[in-house]
Design a protein around this motif. Sequence first.
Motif, PDB file in Angstrom:
ATOM      1  N   VAL A  89      -3.672   3.696  -1.678  1.00 48.83           N
ATOM      2  CA  VAL A  89      -4.555   4.069  -0.569  1.00 48.83           C
ATOM      3  C   VAL A  89      -4.816   5.568  -0.578  1.00 48.83           C
ATOM      4  O   VAL A  89      -5.902   6.029  -0.219  1.00 48.83           O
ATOM      5  CB  VAL A  89      -3.944   3.614   0.772  1.00 48.83           C
ATOM      6  N   CYS A 138       0.843  -1.193   0.000  1.00 45.23           N
ATOM      7  CA  CYS A 138       0.000   0.000   0.000  1.00 45.23           C
ATOM      8  C   CYS A 138       0.876   1.240   0.000  1.00 45.23           C
ATOM      9  O   CYS A 138       1.932   1.253   0.630  1.00 45.23           O
ATOM     10  CB  CYS A 138      -0.891   0.035   1.239  1.00 45.23           C
ATOM     11  N   THR A 173      -8.180   7.004  -2.369  1.00 49.66           N
ATOM     12  CA  THR A 173      -9.562   6.720  -1.997  1.00 49.66           C
ATOM     13  C   THR A 173     -10.293   8.016  -1.660  1.00 49.66           C
ATOM     14  O   THR A 173      -9.678   9.017  -1.288  1.00 49.66           O
ATOM     15  CB  THR A 173      -9.634   5.784  -0.772  1.00 49.66           C
ATOM     16  N   THR A 196      -7.353  -2.997   3.605  1.00 46.94           N
ATOM     17  CA  THR A 196      -6.722  -3.259   2.309  1.00 46.94           C
ATOM     18  C   THR A 196      -5.614  -4.306   2.436  1.00 46.94           C
ATOM     19  O   THR A 196      -5.445  -5.156   1.551  1.00 46.94           O
ATOM     20  CB  THR A 196      -6.156  -1.959   1.711  1.00 46.94           C
ATOM     21  N   VAL A 214      -8.168   1.009  -4.206  1.00 47.47           N
ATOM     22  CA  VAL A 214      -8.801   0.354  -3.061  1.00 47.47           C
ATOM     23  C   VAL A 214     -10.208  -0.075  -3.490  1.00 47.47           C
ATOM     24  O   VAL A 214     -10.947   0.723  -4.085  1.00 47.47           O
ATOM     25  CB  VAL A 214      -8.883   1.316  -1.865  1.00 47.47           C
TER      26      VAL A 214
END
Length: 419
Positions: free
Chosen positions: A177, A151, A180, A365, A383
């Motif tokens: 990430v 991530c 999002t 995640t 994500v």
Amino acid sequence: MAVPPNDVADLGLAQAGVRRVDWAERAMPALRRIRERFVAEQPLTGVRVAACMHVTAETANAMRTLRAGGAEIALAASNPLSTQDDTAAALAAEYGVAVYARAGMDQASYDRNLAAVLEGSPHILLDDGCDLVNIVHRERPELLSGLTGGCEQTTTGVIRLRQMEREGALKLPMVAVNDTATKRMFDNRYGTGQSTIDGIMRATNAMLAGRTVVVAGFGYCGRGLAERARGMGARVIVTEVDPVKALDAVMQGYTVLPMEQAAAEGDVLVTVTGNRDVIRAEHIAQLKDGAVLANSGHFDVEIDLPALESLAVEVREVRPQSDEYVLADGRRIVLLAEGRLLNLGAAEGHPAAVMDMSFSVQALTVAWLVGQHSSLAPGVLDVPEEIDNEVARLELEALGVGIDHLTPEQEEYLHSWRE
């Protein structure tokens, strides 16, 4: 519990760190619920995680959540100025994390600690600026075969990952990430806006009302900073290279100027672009006496520090995290937090309530990556929408907020072109 390998300033600070971590946890209800779920389900049993992140109380709660799910974690600091030594001690002594972080460490120590977290042959990378991904691909390619993915939680890091993907260099599935909806809205916009103002106030004790603040970059972070500076009573000037973002700033009532003009008007200038050399020698030549320079982008490259140093005849610390550069013509330019990430160098970063959402998304995640890795190809991944929605739902639930739900007829209407 045996203390794992570590490089921290003082393990004796652990109890102070526990108090700090517990205080942050009070404002992180979504992460608490995910931790409870992880304790029951153990989705990360046997998974080794290497992380490069800001070592703060909020990060500690994220690490506790992954540990609760069964993960083994090695954590290095992503910024020498953001490490909380008591939090680092608590992570090692109380929470079973192999942590390599000391406040104010030099570049050699930083590099050594990044190498240390990779020694355990990790399955998952949690990156904050793409440093670990970069090292694995350029220096430790033998680790790639054992890696499931990872991530990335910064704009700067995602930019790097997408460039690697375009060049065919990225050999792992990496989840952005940062991209999002919850991360951009709360972490980047509200978090960066508030914590950057906090950093300016702590470092300078300056009044912003009636002064001119220049915000370089009008992405989500820049928008949040501009909103909060205006809320403090400042006149805000925005600089941009993107015509759509510049137009957005104009429509929101901000003055938009090229940096060549904005530099001469600014009392406080903050870069938040993710790019380098945003404030250069020609801009420094235009600055007022007493102008304050700061950076809230991830790396210390947005202000041309070599140019500033070459123009100065004297440098002195005037306040903690405030260095005054005296130029040959007598003008004094104040640089905050060494040009590093201001909100963590001069303040404590985002409020815990903001990081609750970002770290909740990241925790879910990681579990998703572990469960789905066999079907994931190398590249930059989004994500899953259901994770973002789940985190938003948990936050609303914690706040006691209810929302409407679509009726079957509404669902049918939205999904039928015949209606």
